[in-house]
Scaffold this motif. Sequence first.
Motif, short mmCIF file in Angstrom:
data_model
loop_
_atom_site.label_atom_id
_atom_site.label_comp_id
_atom_site.label_asym_id
_atom_site.label_seq_id
_atom_site.Cartn_x
_atom_site.Cartn_y
_atom_site.Cartn_z
N MET A 1 0.82 -1.20 0.00
CA MET A 1 0.00 0.00 0.00
C MET A 1 0.86 1.26 0.00
N LEU A 2 1.94 1.27 0.78
CA LEU A 2 2.85 2.41 0.81
C LEU A 2 3.47 2.64 -0.57
N LEU A 3 3.90 1.57 -1.24
CA LEU A 3 4.50 1.70 -2.56
C LEU A 3 3.50 2.25 -3.58
N CYS A 4 2.25 1.85 -3.47
CA CYS A 4 1.23 2.34 -4.39
C CYS A 4 0.99 3.84 -4.23
N TRP A 5 0.82 4.29 -2.99
CA TRP A 5 0.64 5.72 -2.77
C TRP A 5 1.87 6.50 -3.21
N SER A 6 3.05 5.95 -2.95
CA SER A 6 4.30 6.62 -3.33
C SER A 6 4.44 6.70 -4.85
N THR A 7 3.95 5.69 -5.56
CA THR A 7 4.03 5.68 -7.02
C THR A 7 3.26 6.84 -7.61
N ILE A 8 2.11 7.17 -7.03
CA ILE A 8 1.34 8.33 -7.51
C ILE A 8 2.17 9.60 -7.36
N LEU A 9 2.91 9.70 -6.26
CA LEU A 9 3.78 10.87 -6.09
C LEU A 9 4.90 10.90 -7.13
N ILE A 10 5.47 9.73 -7.44
CA ILE A 10 6.56 9.65 -8.42
C ILE A 10 6.12 10.21 -9.76
N PHE A 11 4.85 9.99 -10.11
CA PHE A 11 4.30 10.51 -11.36
C PHE A 11 3.69 11.90 -11.18
N HIS A 12 4.11 12.61 -10.12
CA HIS A 12 3.65 13.98 -9.83
C HIS A 12 2.13 14.07 -9.73
N GLY A 13 1.53 13.05 -9.16
CA GLY A 13 0.10 13.08 -8.92
C GLY A 13 -0.76 12.66 -10.10
N LYS A 14 -0.13 12.30 -11.22
CA LYS A 14 -0.93 11.94 -12.40
C LYS A 14 -0.25 10.82 -13.18
N PRO A 15 -0.31 9.58 -12.68
CA PRO A 15 0.24 8.46 -13.46
C PRO A 15 -0.64 8.20 -14.68
N PRO A 16 -0.13 7.47 -15.68
CA PRO A 16 -0.98 7.09 -16.82
C PRO A 16 -2.26 6.42 -16.32
N PHE A 17 -3.37 6.71 -17.00
CA PHE A 17 -4.67 6.32 -16.46
C PHE A 17 -4.78 4.81 -16.22
N LEU A 18 -4.36 3.99 -17.17
CA LEU A 18 -4.45 2.55 -16.99
C LEU A 18 -3.60 2.09 -15.81
N PHE A 19 -2.46 2.76 -15.62
CA PHE A 19 -1.61 2.45 -14.48
C PHE A 19 -2.32 2.83 -13.18
N LEU A 20 -3.03 3.97 -13.21
CA LEU A 20 -3.79 4.40 -12.04
C LEU A 20 -4.87 3.38 -11.68
N VAL A 21 -5.55 2.84 -12.70
CA VAL A 21 -6.57 1.82 -12.46
C VAL A 21 -5.95 0.62 -11.74
N MET A 22 -4.77 0.19 -12.18
CA MET A 22 -4.08 -0.93 -11.53
C MET A 22 -3.73 -0.58 -10.09
N ILE A 23 -3.24 0.64 -9.89
CA ILE A 23 -2.85 1.08 -8.54
C ILE A 23 -4.05 1.07 -7.60
N MET A 24 -5.19 1.57 -8.10
CA MET A 24 -6.38 1.63 -7.25
C MET A 24 -6.87 0.23 -6.87
N PHE A 25 -6.79 -0.70 -7.82
CA PHE A 25 -7.20 -2.08 -7.52
C PHE A 25 -6.27 -2.68 -6.47
N ILE A 26 -4.96 -2.48 -6.63
CA ILE A 26 -3.99 -3.06 -5.69
C ILE A 26 -4.14 -2.43 -4.30
N ILE A 27 -4.38 -1.11 -4.25
CA ILE A 27 -4.59 -0.45 -2.96
C ILE A 27 -5.80 -1.05 -2.26
N GLY A 28 -6.89 -1.26 -3.01
CA GLY A 28 -8.08 -1.87 -2.43
C GLY A 28 -7.78 -3.28 -1.94
N PHE A 29 -7.04 -4.05 -2.73
CA PHE A 29 -6.68 -5.41 -2.35
C PHE A 29 -5.87 -5.41 -1.05
N ALA A 30 -4.89 -4.51 -0.97
CA ALA A 30 -4.06 -4.42 0.24
C ALA A 30 -4.87 -3.94 1.44
#
Length: 407
Positions: A294-323
């Motif tokens: 979960m920490l890595l997922c939130w941090s990844t959004i920061l790495i992309f300056h708050g706007k990762p590619p949309f499909l990547f964001l969808v994956m991140i949101m699913f993984i955050i929910g899973f965690a």
Amino acid sequence: MDNQNSKFRWIVFASVLCSYLLMSSLRTAPGLITDQLMADFSVTATTVGVVTSIQFFVYTALQIPMGILTDRYGPNFFLIVGAILTGIGTIIYSVGSHEFILFFARILTGIGDATIWVNLVLILSQWFNAKEFTRLIGVAGMTGSLGFLMATVPFSAFIILVGWRRTFLLAGILLCLCGILLYFVLVKKPNKPLFEKREMRRENTWVILRRVLSNRQAWAIFFSHFGVVGAYLGLIGSWAVPYGMEMYGLTRIDASQLIMISLVGALIGAPFLSWLASRLRTIKRPFVIFHIVMLLCWSTILIFHGKPPFLFLVMIMFIIGFAFGSNSLTFALVRISFPVNESGIVSGFANTGGFMSAVLLPGIFGKILDHFQNVGELGAGYFYGFITPVIFSVIGLVGVIFIKESP
């Protein structure tokens, strides 16, 4: 009746989870009718926000007192009354003619809602052995996520079909019926007392509370729950939809799909992670791993300056929910770490941590957005706003690392 070997325990399990499903859906369902409330009652968004959020404040404030009462009098009475109170509050909400009535109704709903999780945990611990409990607490966590999911498209469709007042009226009636069902399942059929008053002197409760508050294990569990719950529920329940609309140009419905995707992840994650902990015969290891995820997922959004590619964001949101599904392991840890007469207090204490962070995060995130919106840099506001869930996740990770797991 031998609770832990009786087939009747599965009826208890189904009845309690049915009540939890309805009660959890009503935590977020009022957010679906914000615009209608503003139009019907001629109130501002701030007023509606206060009416909506008061339930979470009441819920958080009552967790430790509920734990104390549950340890002293048993879970049956409070779960039954809680379901009925939530139902009555929802019915009042559906027929309210003034914003003060809505406010009072949400306070009642918050009081009722505050009873559900602590007493659910204790009831499951009474009716199921330790190995079953570790698996089933994940199913209970999944039920909560399913309740949140119900409060999206299904609830919206019903509101469109019959109107918001009739929808909430029906939900309130169903919850009152659940309360009656719980009475027959928990008290009448197994011939159990409504109150299970334990023999303890009044001051002993405060001795236990002081011992819990000075216990490192209790604080470690508190902070681990603080990190995993608040970072997720706080954002999903407040700024996730505006984030999708502002940063990706999505419609409100499309932005809502991000929440649904994340909730599907939570639905899958909760029972799977509980099963995994039971299979591995360790709770801490998977709990640590998914705090890190979960920490890595939130941090990844920061790495992309708050706007990762949309499909990547969808994956991140699913993984955050899973965690996020790993949060149910908190209460499995409580069961193995503390004696039965302290489990209610410790469960309430841990749940206070989770919902305290869920209350804090939206306000902190909102203040950051307000600051950057005033200078015309809303994108930067979301970037810096995501530092908040990262910090909360770090707190959670530190907490779970300090947890000591009994062999």
